[in-house]
Design a protein around this motif. Structure first.
Motif, PDB file in Angstrom:
ATOM      1  N   LEU A   2       2.960   7.565  -5.503  1.00  0.00           N
ATOM      2  CA  LEU A   2       1.832   7.138  -6.338  1.00  0.00           C
ATOM      3  C   LEU A   2       2.168   7.201  -7.822  1.00  0.00           C
ATOM      4  N   LEU A   3       2.949   8.215  -8.199  1.00  0.00           N
ATOM      5  CA  LEU A   3       3.234   8.433  -9.615  1.00  0.00           C
ATOM      6  C   LEU A   3       4.108   7.339 -10.206  1.00  0.00           C
ATOM      7  N   TYR A   4       4.961   6.713  -9.387  1.00  0.00           N
ATOM      8  CA  TYR A   4       5.921   5.764  -9.926  1.00  0.00           C
ATOM      9  C   TYR A   4       5.236   4.651 -10.719  1.00  0.00           C
ATOM     10  N   PHE A   5       4.240   4.021 -10.127  1.00  0.00           N
ATOM     11  CA  PHE A   5       3.610   2.878 -10.782  1.00  0.00           C
ATOM     12  C   PHE A   5       2.675   3.303 -11.913  1.00  0.00           C
ATOM     13  N   THR A   6       2.208   4.546 -11.888  1.00  0.00           N
ATOM     14  CA  THR A   6       1.396   5.007 -13.022  1.00  0.00           C
ATOM     15  C   THR A   6       2.285   5.334 -14.213  1.00  0.00           C
ATOM     16  N   GLU A   7       3.462   5.905 -13.941  1.00  0.00           N
ATOM     17  CA  GLU A   7       4.345   6.311 -15.022  1.00  0.00           C
ATOM     18  C   GLU A   7       5.202   5.162 -15.538  1.00  0.00           C
ATOM     19  N   VAL A   8       5.702   4.323 -14.635  1.00  0.00           N
ATOM     20  CA  VAL A   8       6.631   3.253 -15.029  1.00  0.00           C
ATOM     21  C   VAL A   8       5.891   1.970 -15.373  1.00  0.00           C
ATOM     22  N   GLY A  25      -6.194   4.907  -9.732  1.00  0.00           N
ATOM     23  CA  GLY A  25      -7.110   4.220  -8.828  1.00  0.00           C
ATOM     24  C   GLY A  25      -6.626   2.829  -8.472  1.00  0.00           C
ATOM     25  N   THR A  26      -6.091   2.114  -9.455  1.00  0.00           N
ATOM     26  CA  THR A  26      -5.576   0.768  -9.194  1.00  0.00           C
ATOM     27  C   THR A  26      -4.381   0.821  -8.251  1.00  0.00           C
ATOM     28  N   VAL A  27      -3.480   1.753  -8.498  1.00  0.00           N
ATOM     29  CA  VAL A  27      -2.292   1.888  -7.639  1.00  0.00           C
ATOM     30  C   VAL A  27      -2.711   2.206  -6.206  1.00  0.00           C
ATOM     31  N   GLY A  28      -3.671   3.107  -6.044  1.00  0.00           N
ATOM     32  CA  GLY A  28      -4.133   3.453  -4.699  1.00  0.00           C
ATOM     33  C   GLY A  28      -4.685   2.250  -3.957  1.00  0.00           C
ATOM     34  N   LEU A  29      -5.486   1.453  -4.649  1.00  0.00           N
ATOM     35  CA  LEU A  29      -6.051   0.258  -4.018  1.00  0.00           C
ATOM     36  C   LEU A  29      -4.962  -0.744  -3.649  1.00  0.00           C
ATOM     37  N   LEU A  30      -3.988  -0.939  -4.532  1.00  0.00           N
ATOM     38  CA  LEU A  30      -2.916  -1.894  -4.272  1.00  0.00           C
ATOM     39  C   LEU A  30      -2.059  -1.461  -3.079  1.00  0.00           C
ATOM     40  N   LEU A  31      -1.740  -0.179  -3.007  1.00  0.00           N
ATOM     41  CA  LEU A  31      -0.924   0.307  -1.894  1.00  0.00           C
ATOM     42  C   LEU A  31      -1.693   0.233  -0.580  1.00  0.00           C
ATOM     43  N   SER A  32      -2.991   0.504  -0.622  1.00  0.00           N
ATOM     44  CA  SER A  32      -3.803   0.379   0.586  1.00  0.00           C
ATOM     45  C   SER A  32      -3.866  -1.085   1.042  1.00  0.00           C
ATOM     46  N   ALA A  33      -4.022  -2.003   0.102  1.00  0.00           N
ATOM     47  CA  ALA A  33      -4.049  -3.425   0.440  1.00  0.00           C
ATOM     48  C   ALA A  33      -2.720  -3.857   1.043  1.00  0.00           C
TER      49      ALA A  33
END
Length: 404
Positions: free
Chosen positions: A29-35, A41-49
């Protein structure tokens, strides 16, 4: 070719794959928030999709299973995942993240929809059940040990912010795994006369196997529940130190990585369905013990939780090899790849269900999710015990046919 020589390339490929996956896990989860600079919240939704988008893969695999060898599908899955993670460095927008995450999820789903067909294909005609169960146990131990080692290293390097090097290392492990699989033995192609019809009518009419899938979905929910529920439960509901989460999960990983062959040996007198029923009973006891943890005084809490963890680990140690072996032996030989591909929905549904199951019930009280899990697991345990007769009859018939 001796079994050890046939198993070594597959074991090495799995170990490399799982080490890379474990390496990336702490920063998934941290990768897309940091990089990429996206919100959590956006990353969580994208990974779930992305996960939801990969759900049709097992059905597609089952549809084309007779056209492509399982090993070829596994190698393709590794290449797809390697390419996906290599592309992570260029995903800096929501659309880019969704695309690479979908590609990675599709590759992962393709891998698990095909891998156990490769393991099942290593069996000799009329092979003794003990050798089959031991092979699945060894596979599970390699998987857990390698992922645990990778997670440990990943947890250390994430503190230094080495996000991009870890992603590239994970991509490399998938590609190395694909190369190692070139040395694995290949099953002969299915003769045209033996190929099953291109539909799922046989499976949809197979009531015992469909019930086995339903039962194993509940057991898979138990297996993934600890990672979803335990951190929140320990930190928010119990008078336990926050640092306890890591050691408890680490102890669980060590037990799972070292004890599967012993567990298979201990339950050998039981049929596979009854062995699974024993695993279900142990999970029920674990869930009830953890539900009662809210009433355990602080000084006794740590040893209490560790004792409860033994019930969980024992259940998982029994379930992992027996469920995979049973799913293969209960499938019609001509449609085994298709059946095993669909069987992987147990784990897909459990992974999707677990967060909602826990959070919805947790809002009603911290012990409620554990009590609900105990209830549904009791139902699953009764069901798999009732399936003992038809499933054992299938195993015996398949063994007799193979001997002939």
């Amino acid at each position: 070719m001796p079994e050890s020589r046939r198993l070594i390339p597959l074991a090495c490929a799995l170990a490399v794959d799982m080490f890379g996956s474990g390496l990336f896990l702490p920063m998934s989860l941290l990768y897309f928030t940091e990089v990429a600079g996206l919100s959590l919240g956006t990353v969580g939704l994208l990974l779930s999709a992305a996960t939801v988008a990969s759900l049709p893969v097992p059905l597609l695999v089952g549809h084309v299973a007779h056209r492509f060898r399982p090993l070829s599908r596994v190698m393709l899955a590794q290449v797809v995942q390697g390419v996906a993670f290599a592309a992570y460095g260029w995903a800096h927008t929501a659309t880019g993240v969704l695309l690479v995450a979908m590609l990675a999820a599709i590759g992962q789903r393709l891998f698990w929809s095909s891998f156990f067909s490769v393991v099942a294909g290593l069996a000799e005609p009329g092979e003794d059940r003990r050798r089959t169960d031991r092979r699945y146990a060894l596979t599970g131990m390699i998987q857990m040990a390698s992922m645990g080692a990778g997670t440990l290293v990943g947890g250390l390097v994430v503190a230094y912010g080495w996000y991009q090097p870890v992603v590239w290392a994970n991509a490399a492990t998938f590609l190395v795994s694909a190369v190692l699989l070139l040395a694995a033995p290949r099953e002969p192609r299915t003769a045209p006369a033996e190929r099953p019809a291109d539909d799922y009518r046989t499976l949809l009419r197979d009531r015992p196997y469909l019930l086995l899938i339903a039962v194993n979905t509940i057991f898979a929910l138990c297996s993934v529940f600890i990672g979803v529920a335990l951190p929140v439960y320990l930190i928010e509901a119990l008078p336990a130190p926050d640092w306890l989460v890591g050691p408890v999960l680490a102890v669980n990983t060590v037990l799972l990585a070292s004890g599967q062959t012993l567990a298979v040996r201990l339950v050998r007198p039981l049929s596979r369905p009854r062995g699974l029923a024993l695993a279900g009973l142990l999970w029920v006891m674990w869930a009830l013990l953890y539900a009662a943890a809210v009433r355990v005084p602080g000084p006794a809490l740590v040893p209490y939780l560790l004792v409860g963890l033994i019930f969980f680990a024992a259940a998982d140690l029994i379930h992992a090899p027996l469920s995979n072996a049973l799913s293969a032996s209960a499938a019609p030989p001509a449609q085994r790849d298709r059946y095993l591909a669909v069987y992987q929905y147990c784990f897909a549904f459990a992974s999707i269900l677990a967060p909602a199951f826990f959070t919805t019930l947790y809002a009603r009280g911290p012990a409620v999710p554990w009590l609900a899990l105990a209830l549904v697991t009791t139902v699953a345990t009764v069901m798999v015990h009732a399936l003992n007769g038809p499933l054992v009859a299938r195993e015996d018939a398949a063994h007799t046919s193979a001997v002939r």
